[in-house]
Design an enzyme around this catalytic site. Sequence first.
Site, PDB file in Angstrom:
ATOM      1  NE  ARG A 294      -2.059   2.359  -1.687  1.00 11.74           N
ATOM      2  CZ  ARG A 294      -1.668   2.228  -0.429  1.00 11.74           C
ATOM      3  NH1 ARG A 294      -0.758   3.051   0.045  1.00 11.74           N
ATOM      4  NH2 ARG A 294      -2.175   1.295   0.355  1.00 11.74           N
TER       5      ARG A 294
ATOM      6  CG  HIS B 167       4.826   8.388   1.476  1.00 11.53           C
ATOM      7  ND1 HIS B 167       5.413   7.773   2.559  1.00 11.53           N
ATOM      8  CD2 HIS B 167       4.317   7.384   0.711  1.00 11.53           C
ATOM      9  CE1 HIS B 167       5.252   6.472   2.466  1.00 11.53           C
ATOM     10  NE2 HIS B 167       4.591   6.208   1.355  1.00 11.53           N
TER      11      HIS B 167
END
Length: 330
Positions: free
Chosen positions: A64, A189
Amino acid sequence: MSKALALVVVLFFVAFCGECYGELRFEFYKGKCGITDVEVVVRDVVKIWHTTNRERDIAAALLRMQFHDCFVNGCDASILLDGNNSEKKALPNSSVRGYPLIDAIKEALEARCKGLVSCADIISMAARDAVVLSGGKWYKVETGRKDGKVSLASNVNLPSPSISVSDSIKVFGKKNLSPIDMVYLLGGHTVGKTHCSLIQDRIYNFSNTGVRDPTMSNWLFSELIKKCPRVPSFDNEIPLDMRTPSFVDNSFFQEIQKGNGILKIDQQLALDGLTKKIVGDIVKDPNFYAKFGEAMVKLGRVEVLTDGQGEVRTSCRVVNKKPFFFGLFN
């Protein structure tokens, strides 16, 4: 210096100084820190943090971080800079984690080869090592970036979890990333998390219809209403891959094919005609790990700063101070 001697000097640096033109390359730091292998130092620090339970889900945090850094001003570690109005203060970055780990890596490297390794390169190397520790496969990382000096919350404009596939392709395209790159990168993800507040509408009031998102499977709906009540008392975290939330693998793509995508954009990857085939190919492809690594390398090339464009910060949290005498000549 005579012209002949100057030419000899230039040729020497072209031949022996691979960093002179500031191009990213594999093993950029090889031989630049004596017998110290820079990438091993990074790997060892990440491993310590991972195994001591201080950051068991560090892969999600660093993937991220790299994405959020590279999509704002390019991969220049601007997300690491402190300040009242820095990128850290922007709402989309409020849940970005991993800063103390980057600090620890930087400290270890500065102790061995001061002023050599950029914070931007540390992010890329650390993300790769965290992926490996979370079940993914090792991939070679290009290095040679310099660190940026500008970090403004107002510059942060990241794609929304509810963005359409076509708009997402356009956003990634502006960063020279293809639709295939985009799908693989969103596959990060597989170890990510979100909060109930960001998917509440998909569960209870999709597009103001008063019902759930019809693309959501019955199984996922039953799971989400347990974790995200209609009237919540706390904003719970939800894994973006409900099956193998702690492992970097392609189960994320298998799940979105079943209607188990948590974010709207994730689910639409498996349904939209622009990306449905890409998802299907990834599910069947035995080379997922290699291609995921290739996509991460391409992400790491976004708008990088190289020689003459940035600096190597002494601390990843602040830009370097100019020496006093610098101002006397500028």
